[in-house]
Scaffold this motif. Structure first.
Motif, PDB file in Angstrom:
ATOM      1  N   PHE B 390       3.285 -12.858 -34.686  1.00  0.00           N
ATOM      2  CA  PHE B 390       4.185 -12.267 -33.700  1.00  0.00           C
ATOM      3  C   PHE B 390       5.513 -11.870 -34.309  1.00  0.00           C
ATOM      4  O   PHE B 390       6.139 -10.917 -33.866  1.00  0.00           O
ATOM      5  N   GLU B 391       5.941 -12.585 -35.353  1.00  0.00           N
ATOM      6  CA  GLU B 391       7.201 -12.186 -36.004  1.00  0.00           C
ATOM      7  C   GLU B 391       7.099 -10.748 -36.481  1.00  0.00           C
ATOM      8  O   GLU B 391       7.983  -9.920 -36.245  1.00  0.00           O
ATOM      9  N   ARG B 392       6.016 -10.435 -37.185  1.00  0.00           N
ATOM     10  CA  ARG B 392       5.850  -9.078 -37.700  1.00  0.00           C
ATOM     11  C   ARG B 392       5.679  -8.088 -36.563  1.00  0.00           C
ATOM     12  O   ARG B 392       6.133  -6.945 -36.637  1.00  0.00           O
ATOM     13  N   PHE B 393       5.009  -8.529 -35.495  1.00  0.00           N
ATOM     14  CA  PHE B 393       4.823  -7.667 -34.325  1.00  0.00           C
ATOM     15  C   PHE B 393       6.179  -7.323 -33.706  1.00  0.00           C
ATOM     16  O   PHE B 393       6.469  -6.162 -33.397  1.00  0.00           O
ATOM     17  N   VAL B 394       7.030  -8.362 -33.568  1.00  0.00           N
ATOM     18  CA  VAL B 394       8.357  -8.139 -32.981  1.00  0.00           C
ATOM     19  C   VAL B 394       9.149  -7.152 -33.840  1.00  0.00           C
ATOM     20  O   VAL B 394       9.801  -6.244 -33.334  1.00  0.00           O
ATOM     21  N   ILE B 395       9.068  -7.317 -35.151  1.00  0.00           N
ATOM     22  CA  ILE B 395       9.829  -6.427 -36.040  1.00  0.00           C
ATOM     23  C   ILE B 395       9.343  -4.989 -35.886  1.00  0.00           C
ATOM     24  O   ILE B 395      10.137  -4.061 -35.733  1.00  0.00           O
ATOM     25  N   VAL B 396       8.038  -4.805 -35.911  1.00  0.00           N
ATOM     26  CA  VAL B 396       7.507  -3.441 -35.833  1.00  0.00           C
ATOM     27  C   VAL B 396       7.794  -2.830 -34.461  1.00  0.00           C
ATOM     28  O   VAL B 396       8.118  -1.649 -34.358  1.00  0.00           O
ATOM     29  N   MET B 397       7.722  -3.653 -33.418  1.00  0.00           N
ATOM     30  CA  MET B 397       7.920  -3.119 -32.069  1.00  0.00           C
ATOM     31  C   MET B 397       9.369  -2.735 -31.781  1.00  0.00           C
ATOM     32  O   MET B 397       9.676  -2.204 -30.720  1.00  0.00           O
ATOM     33  N   THR B 398      10.273  -3.042 -32.731  1.00  0.00           N
ATOM     34  CA  THR B 398      11.651  -2.565 -32.602  1.00  0.00           C
ATOM     35  C   THR B 398      11.660  -1.053 -32.376  1.00  0.00           C
ATOM     36  O   THR B 398      12.581  -0.505 -31.777  1.00  0.00           O
ATOM     37  N   LEU B 399      10.614  -0.401 -32.834  1.00  0.00           N
ATOM     38  CA  LEU B 399      10.527   1.056 -32.740  1.00  0.00           C
ATOM     39  C   LEU B 399      10.452   1.568 -31.303  1.00  0.00           C
ATOM     40  O   LEU B 399      10.740   2.730 -31.059  1.00  0.00           O
ATOM     41  N   HIS B 400      10.020   0.716 -30.356  1.00  0.00           N
ATOM     42  CA  HIS B 400       9.655   1.275 -29.049  1.00  0.00           C
ATOM     43  C   HIS B 400      10.841   1.846 -28.279  1.00  0.00           C
ATOM     44  O   HIS B 400      10.658   2.615 -27.348  1.00  0.00           O
ATOM     45  N   ARG B 401      12.059   1.431 -28.628  1.00  0.00           N
ATOM     46  CA  ARG B 401      13.220   2.062 -28.002  1.00  0.00           C
ATOM     47  C   ARG B 401      14.108   2.603 -29.120  1.00  0.00           C
ATOM     48  O   ARG B 401      14.878   1.860 -29.709  1.00  0.00           O
ATOM     49  N   ASP B 402      13.960   3.869 -29.406  1.00  0.00           N
ATOM     50  CA  ASP B 402      14.720   4.447 -30.511  1.00  0.00           C
ATOM     51  C   ASP B 402      16.044   5.021 -30.014  1.00  0.00           C
ATOM     52  O   ASP B 402      16.515   4.679 -28.940  1.00  0.00           O
ATOM     53  N   PHE B 403      16.627   5.935 -30.767  1.00  0.00           N
ATOM     54  CA  PHE B 403      17.962   6.435 -30.439  1.00  0.00           C
ATOM     55  C   PHE B 403      17.983   7.263 -29.148  1.00  0.00           C
ATOM     56  O   PHE B 403      19.012   7.452 -28.545  1.00  0.00           O
ATOM     57  N   LEU B 404      16.821   7.796 -28.787  1.00  0.00           N
ATOM     58  CA  LEU B 404      16.770   8.766 -27.704  1.00  0.00           C
ATOM     59  C   LEU B 404      16.014   8.169 -26.513  1.00  0.00           C
ATOM     60  O   LEU B 404      14.788   8.068 -26.523  1.00  0.00           O
ATOM     61  N   PRO B 405      16.735   7.754 -25.442  1.00  0.00           N
ATOM     62  CA  PRO B 405      16.051   7.073 -24.327  1.00  0.00           C
ATOM     63  C   PRO B 405      14.903   7.880 -23.726  1.00  0.00           C
ATOM     64  O   PRO B 405      13.947   7.304 -23.220  1.00  0.00           O
ATOM     65  N   SER B 406      14.952   9.196 -23.811  1.00  0.00           N
ATOM     66  CA  SER B 406      13.881   9.980 -23.202  1.00  0.00           C
ATOM     67  C   SER B 406      12.548   9.770 -23.901  1.00  0.00           C
ATOM     68  O   SER B 406      11.495  10.020 -23.312  1.00  0.00           O
ATOM     69  N   SER B 407      12.566   9.323 -25.150  1.00  0.00           N
ATOM     70  CA  SER B 407      11.297   9.129 -25.858  1.00  0.00           C
ATOM     71  C   SER B 407      10.854   7.670 -25.884  1.00  0.00           C
ATOM     72  O   SER B 407       9.864   7.338 -26.528  1.00  0.00           O
ATOM     73  N   TRP B 408      11.576   6.803 -25.173  1.00  0.00           N
ATOM     74  CA  TRP B 408      11.183   5.384 -25.178  1.00  0.00           C
ATOM     75  C   TRP B 408       9.771   5.213 -24.630  1.00  0.00           C
ATOM     76  O   TRP B 408       9.373   5.910 -23.694  1.00  0.00           O
ATOM     77  N   ASP B 409       9.058   4.290 -25.221  1.00  0.00           N
ATOM     78  CA  ASP B 409       7.680   4.067 -24.770  1.00  0.00           C
ATOM     79  C   ASP B 409       7.316   2.595 -24.962  1.00  0.00           C
ATOM     80  O   ASP B 409       8.113   1.803 -25.466  1.00  0.00           O
ATOM     81  N   TYR B 410       6.101   2.235 -24.591  1.00  0.00           N
ATOM     82  CA  TYR B 410       5.615   0.868 -24.735  1.00  0.00           C
ATOM     83  C   TYR B 410       4.347   0.942 -25.563  1.00  0.00           C
ATOM     84  O   TYR B 410       3.692   1.979 -25.616  1.00  0.00           O
ATOM     85  N   TYR B 411       4.031  -0.135 -26.248  1.00  0.00           N
ATOM     86  CA  TYR B 411       2.844  -0.123 -27.107  1.00  0.00           C
ATOM     87  C   TYR B 411       1.782  -1.029 -26.512  1.00  0.00           C
ATOM     88  O   TYR B 411       2.039  -2.199 -26.248  1.00  0.00           O
TER      89      TYR B 411
END
Lengths: 182, 464
Positions: B390-411
């Motif tokens: 889960f540590e690695r999962f949490v790190i990678v999932m940092t991507l789900h909310r990037d700089f642009l809120p309109s492109s935020w998504d869930y994995y």
């Protein structure tokens, strides 16, 4: 069977334990034998000295391999990125030596590990048909027994005298290694 | 200070490393006996069957992936890195404990390592094999996988040596090769024992070739011992460097939450943490299946592994809090958001699983009572590995909310994500079961070497 001629390739003697083997090795060394070896299921501390053996030369070889691997890797990266096909990536210098460090380091490690194993294998003189394997008892050398083997290539080897000598320094089950030649 | 029994104060009597006071030949008998037994226990066939099926499932799913492409995974934009890299980092990390045990503990003359180094090294090799699957398959077009290497090609183009992904290729490739060489070198004398004990011709030939004509003579031992020492020295920096390089996959990017200098040491500590947990899991399983090895892998060994888990788990906990602190201290809004979002955002459940498993669970090992309870050790070791995944999962999932809120998504993972990950476990255990059955799982040579009677001066045998 009558055609085969049997000759003696050496002899082996068995010793009771690591301590006995170490003492016997000193005596064999002092008697002037060169082509002898002490077989044990695990390395015995102090045996090199007892046998009058020099240390292994593997260290400098591995050091050389590490140097060649590392410098070769750096040279390769320089040639590929700064000479043969230059590509501008993020405006960084073509020869970005800081970024080239991980690969340089990895290849230095890879080459030295390869050399450690290849060098060791070439130094331990691999022979699938070594005279000691002619002894049935010798199979226990990889289990719990300790042997000294003297090969007939040794200048002062004599089938009778060497066997008597090994017996006199405490060797049990002294056995001549008979090899059948065609 | 009595609890540090391994720090060797010469005045105190030292506990025997191997219990039951075995002779040299009983060591050989016990360990070779496991591999030489004619009838294979039923549990072995069952376990091999299950793990074999999972491996087949892995192969089938990879086949479908090649056919269809990475779209079968739950990847999206912005979460363009998914389980493949999570699993890759997870498996590489597991391997690190094996190298630490075989290399660093060897250089530090920690003789207790002799009981566990062989199968910890085997674990390393199989874990790195599992890890290597993921970068291999995630490229999508597998038929050009060789582009990862600097090979001459019709475009005259070379690989980009400034990319951490390429450093990975070299670091992991070197790591696998060195681990395999180290493992094989250690096996040679034991393979010779198997050769000498072999009853039939086929076995004799196989082990004869594999043991390379080993005679156990001192003229061989002196080179062998130095080669082993050098390999230990060579592998020692690898324990630190490989996972540092893996961490640069993240740290060299400019994503908030990834672009930090704490990553290399934090990844290394985590790798050793999860690897030791896996060693613990496997030791406990092996002890349960083969009770005859309980004298070799003693409760003392398990207790020491638990202490390493406590230490590295606490280091990982420190890294988690320091990351958070620096995010706040940096004054960077994006950095702060990334961390607050980890703890309170849509993936908060994963973050708190990670904290519970990795920071809180190992703290139970402060108590000797819990360190010496097999069920507690076993459950904790599995919890730790869940947490480290889960540590690695949490790190990678940092991507789900990037700089642009309109492109935020869930994995959300698909069945293929899950199937391939579970399949990699199948493959790992499949290989490990074969190893337990056919190769000596404990180094007979090294065990004999640490028995008291192996010392030439033992029992009044003094010499000048």
């Amino acid at each position: 069977m009558s055609k085969t001629k049997s000759r003696t390739a050496g002899c082996i003697a068995e010793f009771a334990g690591p301590g006995e083997l170490l003492k016997a090795a000193e005596k064999v060394r002092d008697a002037g034998y060169k082509d002898f070896d002490c077989h044990s299921p695990f390395p015995i501390h102090g045996m090199d000295e007892a046998m009058g053996e020099k240390g292994s030369m593997l260290g400098p070889l591995v050091g050389l391999a590490a140097f060649l691997g590392g410098s070769g890797a750096l040279l390769m990266q320089w040639w590929m990125s700064a000479v043969d096909y230059k590509v501008v990536i993020a405006g960084k210098p073509f020869f970005s030596y800081q970024a080239f460090f991980p690969v340089t380091f990895s290849l230095a490690v890879l080459f030295s590990a390869g050399m450690a194993v290849v060098g060791m294998l070439s130094m331990i003189k691999l022979r699938f048909h070594h005279p000691v394997f002619y002894s049935e008892r010798f199979k226990k050398a990889s289990d719990d027994m300790f042997f000294i083997s003297v090969l007939s290539d040794d200048p002062i080897f004599s089938e009778e005298k060497t066997q008597l000598f090994l017996e006199s320094i405490g060797g049990a089950y002294v056995e001549a290694l008979r090899v059948d030649d065609e | 200070m009595k609890s540090f029994e391994n720090t060797l104060t010469a005045q105190e009597p030292i506990k025997p490393l191997i219990l039951g006071n075995p002779s040299f030949s009983s060591v050989t008998e016990t360990i070779s006996g496991i591999c030489e037994k004619k009838e294979t226990p039923i549990w072995w066939w069952i376990a091999l069957g299950i793990s074999g099926l999972l491996s087949l499932n892995l192969a089938a799913m990879i086949g479908y992936l090649v056919w269809e492409g990475t779209g079968i995974w739950g990847l999206n934009i912005p979460v363009s890195w998914g389980w493949a890299i999570v699993n890759f980092v997870f498996w590489v990390g597991i391997g690190h404990a094996g190298t630490l045990i075989s290399a660093i503990l060897f250089l530090m003359r920690q003789k207790w390592r002799t009981s566990i180094n062989r199968f910890a090294e085997a674990m390393t090799i199989f874990a790195v094999l599992c890890a290597a699957i993921f970068p291999g398959i995630h490229v999508g077009r597998m038929w050009v996988m060789h582009w990862m290497f600097p090979l001459p090609n019709q475009m005259g183009l070379w690989v980009n040596f400034r990319s951490p992904l390429l450093w990975d290729v070299f670091a992991v490739g070197t790591y696998f090769t060195c681990s395999a060489l180290f493992w094989y070198t250690g096996l040679i004398p034991d393979l010779a024992t198997f050769r000498d004990r072999a009853k039939n011709r086929i076995k004799k030939t196989i082990f004869g070739v594999l043991s390379l004509g080993w005679r156990g003579g001192n003229k061989q031992w002196k080179h062998y011992e130095l080669a082993y020492l050098l390999l230990a020295g060579i592998s020692t920096p690898l324990v630190l460097s490989v996972h540092s390089v893996v961490s640069t996959d993240f740290a060299v990017s400019i994503i908030p939450g990834w672009h930090t200098t704490i990553f290399p040491p934090y990844f290394v500590a985590g790798a050793i943490f999860s690897g030791f947990a896996m060693v613990l899991t496997l030791s406990i399983i092996a002890r349960a299946i083969f009770p005859q090895i309980k004298n070799f892998i003693t409760m003392d060994h398990l207790g020491k592994i638990a202490k390493v888990i406590l230490l590295t788990g606490t280091m990982v906990g420190y890294a988690y809090s320091m990351e958070f602190f620096i995010a706040w201290y940096s004054g960077n809004d994006y950095e702060r958001f990334a961390f607050i979002n980890r703890a309170l955002g849509p993936f908060a459940w994963a973050y708190w699983i990670m904290i519970t498993c990795n920071v809180l669970t190992p703290q139970i090992f402060w108590f000797k009572k819990l360190r010496s309870s097999i069920p507690v050790l076993f459950i904790a070791s599995i919890i730790v590995n869940i947490g480290m995944w889960f540590e690695r999962f949490v790190i990678v999932m940092t991507l789900h909310r990037d700089f642009l809120p309109s492109s935020w998504d869930y994995y959300t993972p698909t069945m293929f994500d899950i199937g391939i990950f579970v399949g990699s476990f199948g493959f790992f255990f499949f290989m490990f079961l074969l190893f337990l059955r056919f190769l000596p799982m404990i180094s007979m040579t090294e065990i004999k070497g640490v028995l008291p009677q192996a010392d030439p001066h033992h029992g009044g045998n003094s010499h000048e």
